[in-house]
Enzyme design. Structure first.
Site, PDB file in Angstrom:
ATOM      1  N   CYS A   1      42.889  49.224  47.104  1.00 37.29           N
ATOM      2  CA  CYS A   1      44.194  49.529  47.663  1.00 37.29           C
ATOM      3  C   CYS A   1      44.648  48.369  48.538  1.00 37.29           C
ATOM      4  CB  CYS A   1      44.122  50.775  48.539  1.00 37.29           C
ATOM      5  SG  CYS A   1      43.583  52.230  47.642  1.00 37.29           S
TER       6      CYS A   1
ATOM      7  N   SER B   1      40.434  28.865  51.743  1.00 35.06           N
ATOM      8  CA  SER B   1      39.464  29.724  52.400  1.00 35.06           C
ATOM      9  C   SER B   1      38.040  29.331  52.024  1.00 35.06           C
ATOM     10  CB  SER B   1      39.722  31.189  52.033  1.00 35.06           C
ATOM     11  OG  SER B   1      39.717  31.357  50.647  1.00 35.06           O
TER      12      SER B   1
ATOM     13  N   HIS C   1      36.029  33.295  40.654  1.00 35.69           N
ATOM     14  CA  HIS C   1      35.852  34.753  40.609  1.00 35.69           C
ATOM     15  C   HIS C   1      34.423  35.146  40.318  1.00 35.69           C
ATOM     16  CE1 HIS C   1      40.209  34.237  39.946  1.00 35.69           C
ATOM     17  NE2 HIS C   1      40.247  35.235  40.798  1.00 35.69           N
TER      18      HIS C   1
END
Ligand code: GLN
Ligand code: ZN
EC number: 2.1.1.14
Length: 778
Positions: free
Chosen positions: A540, A457, A718
């Site tokens: 979530c 990606s 990250h």
């Protein structure tokens, strides 16, 4: 009718806290942005608890669970309850408990300026930056907890009133309360220590008195029961941990409040006798994961103890076969007269909130499902049926749904079954061994040593996300959306060419999520509107539901990939998600073994791989970041899982010729104990996340003499930090010391979708320069 003496009780080990409409998530994120005060956040929490307790009571449960609520994570709540916030945070007494809590959960950036920058913004009491607590998976779920940190200096104290306040809150609302705690042994087990030679079990003697104080307080408040969760009883425990149970529970039981020892996720096996013997008033067991143990537990557990049977699946979304459940329960009811409770197998934290909002699901499929709210109702029906009360219409509805699912042509596709049954024995076998393939691939691609690539990606920019949102809202038509994505792909290709990367990717602009993207195109999958499950903190996930035989109606990635390849002379790497990752990140059907579903997905991916090859794509990556996390909790079950998981990957990868290069990718994980199986996957190239471990992770691959090519990640994706060339050269030199340099690739740790373009370009420019420097050395 059963006399009240023989009454069966119902409860759940825990309930989702995020809220039916993810109210908690939105309140948290507002609070973190400074748009919602702490007091307002607390009142949102209070409102959610009140609502969730009311649901439990209204569904007929005999107790509500208190203590399962958390603003971020239940383990973090215990860190504060037990007064063991790590000293490294240097918390000041005047700092509020809530702000300390979020500092542990999210880290503290400290002052963004360099010290001594002379800007005048540094105040004397500014706290230094501190990393958040590490996060890791809660047993074999996709929930992540915050890892307690223990040192020989760790001290405990009863340091937080939150639990007792919540108990009082529930009591004020008129509820019968069962308080919920993580047990002392599980709490210590879940923590970690960086002090060499220090065994955190040594802290137990200090910890138990604090648990004693907590129980004293709960008793004084008049709670009926305290559920103490010790799911580690389902693990292969070292002997000292096992033998610590008896004495610990003997001590805790002295308090005199009834304890329900809760186990879940895994069979008890050699700990079964121990669990039955412990001096507690009741035992909860997972009747879904370990139905085979129910009969012996019903026999062994002393008759004065309560047996709580987790008969409704807390880990999956299928409606319970109530007739089957009643048949399982019937013999137990007789043995445990008056001492039987019914429950979900584990906390309902792991399933979505309610089906009520799912008005877009196919009606028949919807009738097969039960989310948290519906599972409460199932428990009530079971209780009523066992009490001899009228439950006929509910049982009939359940029976009809089960029958429809069992017979539905949506579930059972003859073509899929026939293909699986006829699968040749060598379907998981590449045509030639690795050496032959490597030679052919080298001749074909003519890549330089230390070839550079990325994991798939590229930045999901606001433009990409807003185009997708307009498309989903119907404001942008399919052609307009496709044109925008093709533009984005072209942009990513241009960037990679300018950077001088060797193997390019199309950048995954068209993908919202690496599993959802494929699930949406495969038969046998469906999606919910609001089926969110907490992953960690406010995050979530909305897992797809695999309800039927999986097949691929048409190619899923070929057009995008061919478009990307047409824009460059460099090899374009096709990008797919592997069968185990798709399985692992979905709710999976429970009417056939997981292995069979995995193989069905593998066949769909295999067809996609073949189509990509046919379309001229010579390098294809099949991502499998979830292989490690699929490992069963018990080691005795590892081999079986690893056999079928490896086979599923191999089936997905093996339809191609020797000159087609198969890559796989795995994120950071403890690989060392599964290296033979990773090697058995036989990908031509594996890229792994290693930079955070400073390449240490690679040592295992080196010692194992991992046979195929490897791309150890040379920088952490990250963080927005741009690593410099020398840093990556150093890592690559470290890698070259353990892996033959001719087998090494150069790539970042993982996909770049969460990054921005400027930092991505800067980092990749340095990475390409580092690779070139290495080529000059080796
Ligand atoms: N190809 C995926 C990406 O780059 C891999 C993501 C992952 O490993 N989780 O985003
Ligand atoms: Zn990754």
């Amino acid at each position: 009718m059963t006399t009240t003496k023989n009454a069966i009780h119902t409860h759940v080990p825990g309930f989702p806290r995020i809220g039916a409409a993810r109210e908690l998530k939105f309140a948290l994120e507002k609070n973190w942005r400074g748009e919602l005060s702490d007091a307002e956040l607390e009142s949102t929490g209070r409102a959610l608890r009140a609502r969730h307790w009311a649901l439990q009571r209204d569904a007929g449960l005999d107790f509500v669970s208190v203590g399962d609520f958390a603003f971020y994570d239940q383990v973090a709540n215990h860190i504060q309850l037990l007064g063991c916030e790590p000293a490294r945070y240097g918390f000041q007494p005047q700092q509020s408990q809530l702000s300390r809590y979020f500092t542990m959960a999210r880290g503290r950036s400290g002052d963004a300026h360099d010290a001594g920058c002379g800007c005048g913004a540094h105040t004397a009491d500014a706290l230094p930056a501190a990393a958040a607590l590490e996060m890791t998976k809660w047993f074999d779920t996709n929930y992540h907890y915050l890892v307690p940190e223990f040192t020989p200096e760790t001290a405990f104290s009863l340091a937080c009133e939150r639990l007792f306040d919540e108990v009082a809150e529930a009591q004020a609302l008129g509820h019968a309360v069962k308080a919920v705690l993580i047990g002392p042994l599980t709490f210590l087990w879940l923590g970690k220590t960086r002090t060499a030679g220090f065994d955190r079990l040594a802290l137990l003697d200090q910890l138990l008195p604090i648990y004693g104080q907590v129980l004293d307080r709960l008793k004084a408040q008049g709670v009926q029961w305290v559920q103490v969760d010790e799911p580690i009883l389902g693990l292969d425990l070292p002997a000292p941990w096992r033998s610590a149970f008896e004495n610990s529970y003997w001590q805790l039981n002295q308090v005199g409040v009834p304890l329900l020892l809760a186990t879940y996720f895994s069979p008890l096996e050699e700990n079964l006798g121990l669990a039955c013997r412990l001096p507690v008033a009741g035992l909860h067991v997972d009747g879904v994961r370990a139905p085979q143990e129910l009969a012996s537990i019903a026999d062994w557990l002393p008759v004065h103890k309560v047996l709580s049977v987790g008969i409704v699946d807390g880990r999956n979304i299928w409606r319970t076969d109530l007739d089957a459940a009643l048949a399982v329960l019937a013999p137990i009811v007789e043995k445990r007269a008056g001492k039987l409770w019914l429950s979900s197998s584990c906390s309902l934290l792991h399933v979505p909130f309610t089906l009520a909002a799912e008005n877009q699901l196919d009606g028949e499929i919807r009738s097969w499902l039960a989310f948290a709210g519906e599972k409460l109702d199932e428990l009530d029906v079971l209780k009523r049926a066992l009490h001899g009360e009228d439950a006929a219409s509910a049982l009939a509805a359940s029976r009809a749904a089960i029958a429809s699912r069992r017979a539905s042509p949506r579930v059972h596709q003859a073509a899929v079954r026939e293909r699986l049954d006829a699968l040749p024995a060598d379907a998981g076998q590449r045509r030639s061994g690795f050496a032959q393939r490597q030679a052919e691939q080298r001749a074909r691609f003519q890549l330089p040593p230390f070839p550079t690539t990325t994991i798939g990606s590229f930045p999901q920019t606001p433009a990409i996300r807003s185009a997708r949102a307009s498309f989903k809202r119907g404001e942008l038509d399919a052609a307009g959306y496709a044109a925008t994505m093709r533009e984005e792909i072209a942009y990513a290709v241009r960037q990679q060419e300018e950077l001088g990367l060797d193997v390019l990717v199309h950048g995954e602009a068209e993908r919202n999520d690496m599993v959802e993207y494929f699930g949406e195109q495969l038969d046998g999958f469906t999606f919910t509107r609001l089926g969110w499950v907490q992953s960690y903190g406010s995050r979530c996930v909305k897992p797809p539901i695999i309800y039927g035989d999986v097949s691929r109606p048409k190619a899923m990635t070929v057009d995008w990939t061919v478009h990307a390849q047409s824009l460059t002379g460099k090899p374009m790497k096709g990008m797919l998600t592997g069968p185990i990752t798709i399985l692992q990140w979905s709710f999976v059907r429970d009417d056939q073994p997981r292995s069979r579903t995995a193989l069905q997905i593998a066949l769909a991916i295999r067809d996609e791989v073949a189509d990509l090859e046919q379309a001229g794509i010579g390098i294809i990556q099949i991502d499998e970041p979830a292989v490690r996390e699929g490992l069963p909790l018990r080691r005795s079950r590892w081999d079986d899982y690893l056999d079928w998981a490896t086979q599923a990957f191999r089936v997905s990868a093996s339809a191609v010729g020797d000159a087609t290069q198969i890559h796989t990718h795995m994120c950071y994980a403890e690989f060392n104990d599964i290296l033979p199986q990773i090697a058995a996957m036989d990908a031509d190239v594996i890229t792994i996340e290693t930079s955070r471990s400073d390449m240490e992770l690679l040592n295992g691959f080196g010692q194992f003499r991992y046979p195929n090519e490897i791309g150890p990640g040379v920088y952490d994706i990250h963080s927005p930090r741009v690593p410099d060339q020398q840093e990556m050269v150093r890592l690559l030199q470290k890698a070259s010391a353990v892996i033959p340099p001719a087998n090494l690739w150069v790539n970042p740790d993982c996909g770049l979708k969460t990054r921005g373009w400027p930092e991505t370009q800067a980092a990749l420019r340095n990475m390409v320069a580092a690779a070139r420097q290495l080529r000059a050395i080796y």
